[in-house]
Design a protein around this motif. Structure first.
Motif, mmCIF file in Angstrom:
data_model
loop_
_atom_site.group_PDB
_atom_site.id
_atom_site.type_symbol
_atom_site.label_atom_id
_atom_site.label_comp_id
_atom_site.label_asym_id
_atom_site.label_seq_id
_atom_site.Cartn_x
_atom_site.Cartn_y
_atom_site.Cartn_z
ATOM 1 N N HIS A 31 1.046 -1.513 -0.327
ATOM 2 C CA HIS A 31 0.063 -0.129 0.315
ATOM 3 C C HIS A 31 0.982 0.830 0.029
ATOM 4 C CE1 HIS A 31 -3.940 1.911 0.681
ATOM 5 N NE2 HIS A 31 -3.322 2.903 1.473
ATOM 6 N N TYR A 32 2.116 1.122 0.730
ATOM 7 C CA TYR A 32 2.556 2.523 0.994
ATOM 8 C C TYR A 32 3.371 2.561 -0.188
ATOM 9 C CZ TYR A 32 6.443 5.519 2.548
ATOM 10 O OH TYR A 32 7.221 6.580 2.921
ATOM 11 N N PHE A 33 4.059 1.533 -1.254
ATOM 12 C CA PHE A 33 5.211 1.361 -2.428
ATOM 13 C C PHE A 33 3.938 2.107 -3.322
ATOM 14 C CE2 PHE A 33 6.201 -1.144 -6.143
ATOM 15 C CZ PHE A 33 7.530 -0.048 -6.888
ATOM 16 N N HIS A 34 2.464 1.770 -3.068
ATOM 17 C CA HIS A 34 1.419 2.665 -4.139
ATOM 18 C C HIS A 34 1.551 3.991 -3.896
ATOM 19 C CE1 HIS A 34 -2.497 3.361 -6.416
ATOM 20 N NE2 HIS A 34 -1.438 2.826 -7.336
ATOM 21 N N HIS A 35 1.900 4.448 -2.999
ATOM 22 C CA HIS A 35 1.449 5.721 -2.613
ATOM 23 C C HIS A 35 2.954 6.442 -3.402
ATOM 24 C CE1 HIS A 35 -2.226 6.458 -0.177
ATOM 25 N NE2 HIS A 35 -2.107 5.960 0.162
ATOM 26 N N ILE A 36 4.418 5.553 -3.437
ATOM 27 C CA ILE A 36 4.906 6.653 -3.838
ATOM 28 C C ILE A 36 5.186 5.996 -5.306
ATOM 29 C CG2 ILE A 36 7.752 5.747 -4.039
ATOM 30 C CD1 ILE A 36 7.825 4.418 -0.813
ATOM 31 N N LEU A 37 4.746 5.423 -5.642
ATOM 32 C CA LEU A 37 4.766 4.910 -6.942
ATOM 33 C C LEU A 37 3.570 6.856 -7.966
ATOM 34 C CD1 LEU A 37 3.908 1.502 -8.138
ATOM 35 C CD2 LEU A 37 6.199 2.792 -8.305
ATOM 36 N N ILE A 38 2.549 6.243 -7.036
ATOM 37 C CA ILE A 38 1.858 7.837 -7.540
ATOM 38 C C ILE A 38 2.371 9.113 -7.183
ATOM 39 C CG2 ILE A 38 -0.877 8.906 -6.896
ATOM 40 C CD1 ILE A 38 -1.795 6.477 -6.278
ATOM 41 N N GLU A 39 2.977 9.630 -6.182
ATOM 42 C CA GLU A 39 4.180 10.642 -5.657
ATOM 43 C C GLU A 39 5.117 10.535 -7.329
ATOM 44 O OE1 GLU A 39 4.330 13.698 -4.190
ATOM 45 O OE2 GLU A 39 2.673 12.990 -3.908
ATOM 46 N N MET A 40 5.655 9.308 -7.503
ATOM 47 C CA MET A 40 7.031 9.825 -8.909
ATOM 48 C C MET A 40 5.988 10.099 -9.841
ATOM 49 S SD MET A 40 9.077 6.524 -7.148
ATOM 50 C CE MET A 40 9.943 7.183 -8.521
ATOM 51 N N LYS A 41 4.582 9.422 -10.375
ATOM 52 C CA LYS A 41 3.698 10.299 -11.076
ATOM 53 C C LYS A 41 3.815 11.435 -11.354
ATOM 54 C CE LYS A 41 0.993 8.151 -14.038
ATOM 55 N NZ LYS A 41 -1.341 7.806 -14.542
ATOM 56 N N LEU A 42 3.371 11.427 -10.209
ATOM 57 C CA LEU A 42 2.533 13.224 -10.233
ATOM 58 C C LEU A 42 3.913 13.820 -10.670
ATOM 59 C CD1 LEU A 42 -0.053 12.887 -7.662
ATOM 60 C CD2 LEU A 42 -0.326 13.344 -9.875
ATOM 61 N N VAL A 43 5.256 13.563 -9.587
ATOM 62 C CA VAL A 43 6.204 14.591 -10.205
ATOM 63 C C VAL A 43 6.588 14.944 -11.289
ATOM 64 C CG1 VAL A 43 9.181 15.014 -9.077
ATOM 65 C CG2 VAL A 43 7.002 14.672 -7.816
ATOM 66 N N ILE A 44 6.727 13.456 -12.300
ATOM 67 C CA ILE A 44 7.284 13.187 -13.444
ATOM 68 C C ILE A 44 6.188 14.688 -14.545
ATOM 69 C CG2 ILE A 44 7.799 12.116 -15.109
ATOM 70 C CD1 ILE A 44 8.400 9.789 -12.793
ATOM 71 N N LEU A 54 14.615 5.678 -1.810
ATOM 72 C CA LEU A 54 15.803 4.668 -1.120
ATOM 73 C C LEU A 54 16.221 5.990 -0.024
ATOM 74 C CD1 LEU A 54 17.077 1.940 -2.998
ATOM 75 C CD2 LEU A 54 15.103 1.527 -1.383
ATOM 76 N N ALA A 55 15.962 7.263 -0.247
ATOM 77 C CA ALA A 55 16.208 7.677 0.210
ATOM 78 C C ALA A 55 15.984 8.448 1.323
ATOM 79 C CB ALA A 55 16.156 9.063 -0.659
ATOM 80 N N PHE A 56 14.154 7.769 1.741
ATOM 81 C CA PHE A 56 13.517 7.903 3.141
ATOM 82 C C PHE A 56 13.135 6.619 3.251
ATOM 83 C CE2 PHE A 56 12.093 10.863 -0.207
ATOM 84 C CZ PHE A 56 12.284 12.169 0.457
ATOM 85 N N SER A 57 14.349 5.469 3.079
ATOM 86 C CA SER A 57 13.839 3.975 3.483
ATOM 87 C C SER A 57 14.555 4.060 4.857
ATOM 88 C CB SER A 57 14.478 2.698 2.490
ATOM 89 O OG SER A 57 14.914 1.085 2.737
ATOM 90 N N CYS A 58 14.015 3.243 5.753
ATOM 91 C CA CYS A 58 14.920 2.867 6.660
ATOM 92 C C CYS A 58 15.229 1.353 7.478
ATOM 93 C CB CYS A 58 14.274 3.400 8.211
ATOM 94 S SG CYS A 58 12.213 2.233 8.355
ATOM 95 N N SER A 59 15.484 0.638 5.949
ATOM 96 C CA SER A 59 15.412 -0.654 5.860
ATOM 97 C C SER A 59 16.658 -1.056 6.423
ATOM 98 C CB SER A 59 15.207 -1.797 5.070
ATOM 99 O OG SER A 59 15.300 -0.933 3.627
ATOM 100 N N VAL A 60 17.812 -0.281 6.045
ATOM 101 C CA VAL A 60 18.751 -0.643 7.375
ATOM 102 C C VAL A 60 18.951 -0.652 8.360
ATOM 103 C CG1 VAL A 60 21.629 0.569 6.461
ATOM 104 C CG2 VAL A 60 20.019 0.020 4.450
ATOM 105 N N ALA A 61 18.301 0.608 8.875
ATOM 106 C CA ALA A 61 18.054 0.837 10.072
ATOM 107 C C ALA A 61 17.834 -0.190 10.521
ATOM 108 C CB ALA A 61 17.117 2.237 10.478
ATOM 109 N N GLU A 62 16.540 -1.021 10.309
ATOM 110 C CA GLU A 62 15.813 -1.683 10.342
ATOM 111 C C GLU A 62 16.194 -3.010 10.830
ATOM 112 O OE1 GLU A 62 12.176 -1.251 8.111
ATOM 113 O OE2 GLU A 62 11.230 0.197 9.796
#
Length: 98
Positions: A31-44, A54-62
């Motif tokens: 669901h969050y990934f879908h929101h990211i895609l929509i946001e990227m599409k709007l910016v483009i 990945l600039a906002f990812s916290c996977s490494v910290a997790e």
């Protein structure tokens, strides 16, 4: 590519459910990934350049927190901090020197 991934993942999950097979171990935050895609599409569409998600990812910290958590389950409470760091450094050394 992101939309294709979401459609493919839905198809595979549906097939697994129909075949009564266990679902995937990896459960992404779709669901969050879908929101990211929509946001990227709007910016483009506005002529901008989207920021890499990945600039906002916290996977490494997790990942790091999870590793330290597993190490801390095997040490005495009196020496917890020192032992966790020692075990983590030993594990890192084993990976990097292999």
């Amino acid at each position: 590519s992101g939309s294709y991934f979401l459609k493919s993942y839905l198809k595979m999950a549906s097939m697994a459910l129909l075949n009564q097979q266990p679902l995937f171990v990896f459960k992404p935050k779709l669901h969050y990934f879908h929101h990211i895609l929509i946001e990227m599409k709007l910016v483009i569409e506005k002529g901008g350049c989207p920021v890499n998600p990945l600039a906002f990812s916290c996977s490494v910290a997790e990942y790091l927190i999870g590793r330290a958590s597993r190490f801390s389950r095997r040490v005495a409470s009196q020496t917890c901090e020192k032992r966790v760091l020692q075990r983590y450094l030993a594990a890192v050394h084993a990976v990097w020197s292999a």
